[in-house]
Design an enzyme around this catalytic site. Structure first.
Site, PDB file in Angstrom:
ATOM      1  N   LYS A  57      -5.090  16.676  -1.240  1.00 27.30           N
ATOM      2  CA  LYS A  57      -5.621  15.510  -0.518  1.00 27.30           C
ATOM      3  C   LYS A  57      -5.137  14.210  -1.137  1.00 27.30           C
ATOM      4  O   LYS A  57      -4.828  13.254  -0.434  1.00 27.30           O
ATOM      5  CB  LYS A  57      -7.154  15.530  -0.520  1.00 27.30           C
ATOM      6  CG  LYS A  57      -7.723  16.489   0.506  1.00 27.30           C
ATOM      7  CD  LYS A  57      -9.175  16.150   0.821  1.00 27.30           C
ATOM      8  CE  LYS A  57      -9.708  17.069   1.908  1.00 27.30           C
ATOM      9  NZ  LYS A  57     -11.143  16.970   2.087  1.00 27.30           N
ATOM     10  N   LYS A  76      -2.388  24.317   6.822  1.00 25.39           N
ATOM     11  CA  LYS A  76      -3.699  24.733   7.327  1.00 25.39           C
ATOM     12  C   LYS A  76      -4.119  23.881   8.533  1.00 25.39           C
ATOM     13  O   LYS A  76      -3.810  22.687   8.568  1.00 25.39           O
ATOM     14  CB  LYS A  76      -4.636  24.567   6.126  1.00 25.39           C
ATOM     15  CG  LYS A  76      -6.058  24.631   6.338  1.00 25.39           C
ATOM     16  CD  LYS A  76      -6.791  24.519   5.004  1.00 25.39           C
ATOM     17  CE  LYS A  76      -7.226  23.085   4.770  1.00 25.39           C
ATOM     18  NZ  LYS A  76      -8.285  22.908   3.800  1.00 25.39           N
ATOM     19  N   LYS A 124      -8.891  18.921  10.344  1.00 27.01           N
ATOM     20  CA  LYS A 124      -9.398  17.769  11.110  1.00 27.01           C
ATOM     21  C   LYS A 124      -8.566  16.529  10.817  1.00 27.01           C
ATOM     22  O   LYS A 124      -8.482  15.624  11.626  1.00 27.01           O
ATOM     23  CB  LYS A 124     -10.847  17.450  10.714  1.00 27.01           C
ATOM     24  CG  LYS A 124     -11.858  18.498  11.059  1.00 27.01           C
ATOM     25  CD  LYS A 124     -13.269  18.003  10.702  1.00 27.01           C
ATOM     26  CE  LYS A 124     -14.232  19.172  10.546  1.00 27.01           C
ATOM     27  NZ  LYS A 124     -14.681  19.416   9.175  1.00 27.01           N
TER      28      LYS A 124
HETATM   29  P1  TYM Z   1     -14.811  21.796   5.785  1.00 31.90           P
HETATM   30  O1  TYM Z   1     -15.663  20.822   6.520  1.00 31.90           O
HETATM   31  O2  TYM Z   1     -13.422  21.398   5.437  1.00 31.90           O
HETATM   32  O3  TYM Z   1     -14.736  23.157   6.581  1.00 31.90           O
HETATM   33  C1  TYM Z   1     -15.912  23.862   6.996  1.00 31.90           C
HETATM   34  C2  TYM Z   1     -15.645  25.360   6.888  1.00 31.90           C
HETATM   35  O4  TYM Z   1     -14.505  25.695   7.671  1.00 31.90           O
HETATM   36  C3  TYM Z   1     -13.562  26.404   6.872  1.00 31.90           C
HETATM   37  N1  TYM Z   1     -12.203  26.014   7.293  1.00 31.90           N
HETATM   38  C4  TYM Z   1     -11.267  26.887   7.667  1.00 31.90           C
HETATM   39  N2  TYM Z   1     -11.282  28.235   7.749  1.00 31.90           N
HETATM   40  C5  TYM Z   1     -10.143  28.833   8.175  1.00 31.90           C
HETATM   41  N3  TYM Z   1      -9.015  28.145   8.527  1.00 31.90           N
HETATM   42  C6  TYM Z   1      -8.970  26.791   8.454  1.00 31.90           C
HETATM   43  N4  TYM Z   1      -7.859  26.125   8.813  1.00 31.90           N
HETATM   44  C7  TYM Z   1     -10.126  26.107   7.997  1.00 31.90           C
HETATM   45  N5  TYM Z   1     -10.421  24.801   7.811  1.00 31.90           N
HETATM   46  C8  TYM Z   1     -11.697  24.760   7.369  1.00 31.90           C
HETATM   47  C9  TYM Z   1     -13.834  25.961   5.437  1.00 31.90           C
HETATM   48  O5  TYM Z   1     -13.386  26.923   4.509  1.00 31.90           O
HETATM   49  C10 TYM Z   1     -15.336  25.801   5.451  1.00 31.90           C
HETATM   50  O6  TYM Z   1     -15.957  27.053   5.205  1.00 31.90           O
HETATM   51  N6  TYM Z   1     -16.303  21.541   1.045  1.00 31.90           N
HETATM   52  C11 TYM Z   1     -16.588  22.166   2.319  1.00 31.90           C
HETATM   53  C12 TYM Z   1     -17.991  21.925   2.805  1.00 31.90           C
HETATM   54  C13 TYM Z   1     -19.070  22.233   1.824  1.00 31.90           C
HETATM   55  C14 TYM Z   1     -19.555  23.493   1.482  1.00 31.90           C
HETATM   56  C15 TYM Z   1     -20.582  23.264   0.515  1.00 31.90           C
HETATM   57  C16 TYM Z   1     -19.232  24.795   1.878  1.00 31.90           C
HETATM   58  C17 TYM Z   1     -19.772  21.294   1.099  1.00 31.90           C
HETATM   59  N7  TYM Z   1     -20.670  21.927   0.340  1.00 31.90           N
HETATM   60  C18 TYM Z   1     -21.275  24.309  -0.054  1.00 31.90           C
HETATM   61  C19 TYM Z   1     -19.945  25.839   1.288  1.00 31.90           C
HETATM   62  C20 TYM Z   1     -20.944  25.593   0.348  1.00 31.90           C
HETATM   63  C21 TYM Z   1     -15.627  21.598   3.336  1.00 31.90           C
HETATM   64  O7  TYM Z   1     -15.051  20.561   3.162  1.00 31.90           O
HETATM   65  O8  TYM Z   1     -15.564  22.309   4.477  1.00 31.90           O
END
Ligand code: TYM
Length: 331
Positions: free
Chosen positions: A111, A194, A197
């Site tokens: 990032k 990947k 968003k």
């Molecule tokens: P975030 O908002 O980026 O994504 C939410 C969930 O979607 C999954 N994900 C994907 N899975 C497969 N292929 C992709 N291209 C893809 N893009 C996103 C992510 O793995 C995630 O499960 N840091 C986390 C949010 C978070 C969190 C937590 C998760 C904050 N605190 C505690 C678990 C436990 C995040 O940015 O997810």
């Protein structure tokens, strides 16, 4: 019953990667777990967010999660900033976690890129807040996509170091639950990146609010090569775009990649993309229609979040108070 915690950033519209990597699993796990699902707005502002958009997207994501099948009565759905225990425990973890550990986080490197000096301190300590999210509830199982694996390993390192430093066994070990297929859905424009968003190209992802025409167009334009689909799984190893589309199809159809290739191997991408569009439209559009219906009821969405926050707070408050006592704060 084991406790689940997972989160998603309200920094845009959830896409197919979020759905296949995480949300779909969340729905299934509701059957036999106590689940806490969180819109992580504290995480979202580690990168500047337009305040009006952040508020709208928080409600928008609530709608998508409900439309996908999250049950807000049997489980908990809320936004992170509404429960102060997250930020309080995160501060303690900032003091337990080591700079050396954070320096190894590949997501920060991706990032921040070369312009490291110009990113927020929040982005750097982001994984400490993630550990706090989970451990404020002593959750033991965390369903996420593959990109969060390293963060969950770090969360376990933090829990272990906290327990060791304070001579306690207060925090449990966390288990990551990562789906076997589509754990890392790739961009439709570049099979080595990947789906995200933050990709400036809307053509690179399927949003969970896309209609049938948008899905058909994005799949038609999805990058592929000129060879027909292979008949054996090994034939996908050097073809990231083909592999991504086949994995998406397999996951949505609840089939193995081998079975998809047995059915579609030897076909050109034209007919395969038509089959993929059909199955995508079936899943995504029904969620999109229900999302739009829910967006017309913002008061209901707000009431779900408020009720969820009150119930989340009731669980997290005593746990985080106890952690504060353990480190020596006067209460
Ligand atoms: P975030 O908002 O980026 O994504 C939410 C969930 O979607 C999954 N994900 C994907 N899975 C497969 N292929 C992709 N291209 C893809 N893009 C996103 C992510 O793995 C995630 O499960 N840091 C986390 C949010 C978070 C969190 C937590 C998760 C904050 N605190 C505690 C678990 C436990 C995040 O940015 O997810």
């Amino acid at each position: 019953m084991q406790r689940i915690f997972s989160g998603i950033q309200p920094s845009g519209i959830p896409h197919l990667g979020n759905y296949l990597g995480a949300i779909r699993n969340w729905i299934a796990l509701q059957r036999d777990h106590e689940c806490i699902f969180c819109l992580v707005d504290l995480h979202a502002i580690t990168v500047w967010q337009d305040p009006v958009a952040l508020r709208q997207q928080t409600l928008g994501q609530t709608a998508v999660l409900l439309a996908s099948g999250i049950d807000p009565k049997a489980h908990i759905l809320f936004n992170q900033s509404a429960v102060s225990a997250h930020a309080r425990l995160a501060w303690i973890f900032n003091c337990v976690s080591r700079l050396g550990w954070l320096n190894r986080m590949t997501q920060f490197k991706d990032k921040a890129g070369k312009d490291r000096e110009n990113h927020s301190a929040g982005l750097y300590v982001y994984p400490n807040l993630m550990a706090a999210d989970i451990l404020a509830y002593k959750a033991t199982r965390v369903p996420v996509g593959d990109d969060q694996r390293q963060h969950l390993e770090l969360a376990n390192d933090i829990a272990q170091k906290f327990n060791h430093d304070y001579g306690t066994d207060f925090f449990p070990e966390i288990e990551a639950i990562i789906p076997s297929g589509a754990a890392r859905v790739m961009s439709l424009r570049d099979g080595t990146k990947k789906m995200s968003k933050s990709d400036p190209s809307a053509q690179s992802r399927i949003d969970m609010t896309d209609d049938a025409d948008a899905i058909a167009l994005k799949i038609r334009r999805a990058k592929t090569d000129s060879e027909p689909l292979p008949t054996e799984i090994e034939g996908l190893h050097t073809r990231p775009e083909a592999r991504n589309l086949v994995e998406i199809y397999a996951t949505l159809a609840d089939m193995s990649v081998t079975d998809v290739l047995a059915r579609h191997g030897g076909e050109g991408f034209g007919p395969f993309k038509a089959a993929l569009t059909e199955i995508l439209v079936e899943t995504v559009c029904s969620i999109g229609v229900e999302t739009k219906r829910l967006l017309d009821a913002p008061d209901y969405l707000l009431s779900v979040l408020r009720d969820g926050a009150a119930r989340a707070n009731a669980i997290a408050e005593p746990i985080v108070s106890e952690a504060e006592h353990i480190v020596g704060f006067v209460k």
